[in-house]
Design a protein around this motif. Structure first.
Motif, PDB file in Angstrom:
ATOM      1  N   ALA A 157       0.815  -1.215   0.000  1.00 31.02           N
ATOM      2  CA  ALA A 157       0.000   0.000   0.000  1.00 31.02           C
ATOM      3  C   ALA A 157       0.843   1.258   0.000  1.00 31.02           C
ATOM      4  N   PHE A 158       0.498   2.209  -0.881  1.00 32.83           N
ATOM      5  CA  PHE A 158       1.070   3.549  -0.850  1.00 32.83           C
ATOM      6  C   PHE A 158       0.164   4.478  -0.052  1.00 32.83           C
ATOM      7  N   SER A 159      -1.152   4.331  -0.220  1.00 37.99           N
ATOM      8  CA  SER A 159      -2.114   5.156   0.505  1.00 37.99           C
ATOM      9  C   SER A 159      -3.439   4.416   0.611  1.00 37.99           C
ATOM     10  N   VAL A 160      -4.243   4.837   1.589  1.00 36.36           N
ATOM     11  CA  VAL A 160      -5.527   4.195   1.880  1.00 36.36           C
ATOM     12  C   VAL A 160      -6.548   5.287   2.134  1.00 36.36           C
ATOM     13  N   VAL A 161      -7.789   5.052   1.724  1.00 36.71           N
ATOM     14  CA  VAL A 161      -8.865   5.994   2.007  1.00 36.71           C
ATOM     15  C   VAL A 161     -10.114   5.205   2.384  1.00 36.71           C
ATOM     16  N   ARG A 162     -10.899   5.787   3.277  1.00 38.55           N
ATOM     17  CA  ARG A 162     -12.166   5.165   3.672  1.00 38.55           C
ATOM     18  C   ARG A 162     -13.292   6.129   3.325  1.00 38.55           C
ATOM     19  N   THR A 163     -14.309   5.608   2.656  1.00 40.64           N
ATOM     20  CA  THR A 163     -15.438   6.445   2.243  1.00 40.64           C
ATOM     21  C   THR A 163     -16.433   6.599   3.385  1.00 40.64           C
ATOM     22  N   VAL A 202      -0.664   5.283 -13.098  1.00 33.94           N
ATOM     23  CA  VAL A 202       0.197   5.344 -14.285  1.00 33.94           C
ATOM     24  C   VAL A 202      -0.623   5.488 -15.562  1.00 33.94           C
ATOM     25  N   ARG A 203      -1.923   5.340 -15.494  1.00 35.98           N
ATOM     26  CA  ARG A 203      -2.807   5.446 -16.660  1.00 35.98           C
ATOM     27  C   ARG A 203      -3.699   6.682 -16.612  1.00 35.98           C
ATOM     28  N   GLY A 204      -3.389   7.628 -15.736  1.00 38.18           N
ATOM     29  CA  GLY A 204      -4.176   8.847 -15.643  1.00 38.18           C
ATOM     30  C   GLY A 204      -4.811   9.008 -14.284  1.00 38.18           C
ATOM     31  N   LEU A 205      -5.684   9.987 -14.188  1.00 35.26           N
ATOM     32  CA  LEU A 205      -6.421  10.275 -12.969  1.00 35.26           C
ATOM     33  C   LEU A 205      -7.822   9.708 -13.122  1.00 35.26           C
ATOM     34  N   PHE A 206      -8.214   8.854 -12.190  1.00 37.40           N
ATOM     35  CA  PHE A 206      -9.528   8.224 -12.237  1.00 37.40           C
ATOM     36  C   PHE A 206     -10.405   8.762 -11.120  1.00 37.40           C
ATOM     37  N   ALA A 207     -11.694   8.856 -11.408  1.00 31.49           N
ATOM     38  CA  ALA A 207     -12.694   9.205 -10.406  1.00 31.49           C
ATOM     39  C   ALA A 207     -13.676   8.045 -10.313  1.00 31.49           C
ATOM     40  N   LEU A 208     -13.851   7.528  -9.107  1.00 29.15           N
ATOM     41  CA  LEU A 208     -14.791   6.438  -8.845  1.00 29.15           C
ATOM     42  C   LEU A 208     -15.929   7.007  -8.006  1.00 29.15           C
ATOM     43  N   ASP A 209     -17.119   7.065  -8.596  1.00 31.91           N
ATOM     44  CA  ASP A 209     -18.278   7.609  -7.902  1.00 31.91           C
ATOM     45  C   ASP A 209     -18.943   6.534  -7.047  1.00 31.91           C
ATOM     46  N   PRO A 210     -19.699   6.945  -6.026  1.00 36.42           N
ATOM     47  CA  PRO A 210     -20.351   5.973  -5.148  1.00 36.42           C
ATOM     48  C   PRO A 210     -21.266   4.990  -5.888  1.00 36.42           C
ATOM     49  N   ASP A 211     -21.814   5.404  -7.046  1.00 40.20           N
ATOM     50  CA  ASP A 211     -22.687   4.509  -7.807  1.00 40.20           C
ATOM     51  C   ASP A 211     -21.901   3.539  -8.693  1.00 40.20           C
ATOM     52  N   GLY A 212     -20.542   3.597  -8.629  1.00 45.73           N
ATOM     53  CA  GLY A 212     -19.704   2.687  -9.405  1.00 45.73           C
ATOM     54  C   GLY A 212     -19.226   3.240 -10.730  1.00 45.73           C
ATOM     55  N   ARG A 213     -19.724   4.409 -11.132  1.00 40.53           N
ATOM     56  CA  ARG A 213     -19.299   5.018 -12.396  1.00 40.53           C
ATOM     57  C   ARG A 213     -17.841   5.441 -12.286  1.00 40.53           C
ATOM     58  N   VAL A 214     -17.067   5.159 -13.342  1.00 41.40           N
ATOM     59  CA  VAL A 214     -15.650   5.513 -13.389  1.00 41.40           C
ATOM     60  C   VAL A 214     -15.429   6.499 -14.523  1.00 41.40           C
ATOM     61  N   SER A 215     -14.698   7.578 -14.240  1.00 37.83           N
ATOM     62  CA  SER A 215     -14.305   8.556 -15.255  1.00 37.83           C
ATOM     63  C   SER A 215     -12.793   8.708 -15.195  1.00 37.83           C
ATOM     64  N   ARG A 216     -12.186   9.008 -16.341  1.00 40.13           N
ATOM     65  CA  ARG A 216     -10.729   9.125 -16.423  1.00 40.13           C
ATOM     66  C   ARG A 216     -10.347  10.456 -17.059  1.00 40.13           C
ATOM     67  N   LEU A 217      -9.381  11.127 -16.421  1.00 42.99           N
ATOM     68  CA  LEU A 217      -8.770  12.330 -16.980  1.00 42.99           C
ATOM     69  C   LEU A 217      -7.331  11.987 -17.340  1.00 42.99           C
ATOM     70  N   GLY A 218      -6.888  12.391 -18.525  1.00 46.45           N
ATOM     71  CA  GLY A 218      -5.524  12.122 -18.966  1.00 46.45           C
ATOM     72  C   GLY A 218      -5.058  13.200 -19.923  1.00 46.45           C
TER      73      GLY A 218
END
Length: 195
Positions: free
Chosen positions: A23-29, A80-96
């Motif tokens: 682990a490099f970092s951990v987050v809890r929702t 390494v593949r960009g910046l990802f956003a994971l929404d609570p509903d499971g939707r994933v978006s990527r910025l690169g």
């Protein structure tokens, strides 16, 4: 690996989690889910184990360097593949790079109270502010980006960390040659030996 620390008495007790997931970092929702960024990608704590969390665009073995919790329980993953956003509903978006980042290899991320998301790069390319990233999803207009590098006043293009300074839009930027406070008006205040 990762351990769960419990404070059920006078001394904390550590319980190693199964899964051998560095682990490099951990987050809890807010919903109680825990995500782990590491050299093997993104993992999720399930019960007493860390298991790989598959995400579109992030393959097995693609490092996830940093994970944070953003506004509305959105999880931001620097990878390494960009910046990802994971929404609570499971939707994933990527910025690169296609959305204006300088590179897809993102090292660190922070979301400020004003909704601006800041990213740093593994390849020492300075920092990028993504205005309007909060709530952005793929398929919508690309958010506005602003790059900040040594040429614009950073002590170094090696940026490692960010911290928001409140709703005013100020951000603290940690570099290899000192700390900078970037005020919402764009001015920079340098701290450290190279101030």
């Amino acid at each position: 690996g990762l351990a769960r620390v419990r404070f059920d008495g006078p001394r904390p007790a550590a319980q190693p989690l199964a899964g051998k997931f560095p682990a490099f970092s951990v987050v809890r929702t807010g919903a109680g889910r825990a995500f782990v960024a590491g050299p093997r990608g993104l993992g999720e704590v399930r019960g007493d184990a860390v298991v790989p969390f598959p995400m579109p665009g992030l393959g097995e073995g693609d490092a996830a360097d940093h994970v944070i919790l953003g506004h509305g329980d959105r999880v931001w993953i620097a990878s390494v593949r960009g910046l990802f956003a994971l929404d609570p509903d499971g939707r994933v978006s990527r910025l690169g790079k296609a959305q204006g980042l300088l590179d897809d290899d993102v090292l660190a991320v922070a979301e400020l109270d004003d909704g601006t998301v800041w990213v740093a790069y593994t390849k020492n390319l300075g920092a990028t502010a993504v205005r309007g990233a909060r709530g952005w999803t793929e398929g919508n207009p690309t958010p506005e980006v602003m790059h900040l590098r040594e040429a614009q006043g950073l002590p170094s293009d090696s940026v490692y960390a960010f911290a928001g300074a409140g709703r005013d839009g100020d951000v603290w930027i940690g570099t290899s040659r000192g700390l900078v406070r970037r005020r919402a008006d764009g001015s920079l205040q340098r701290f450290g030996r190279n101030a």
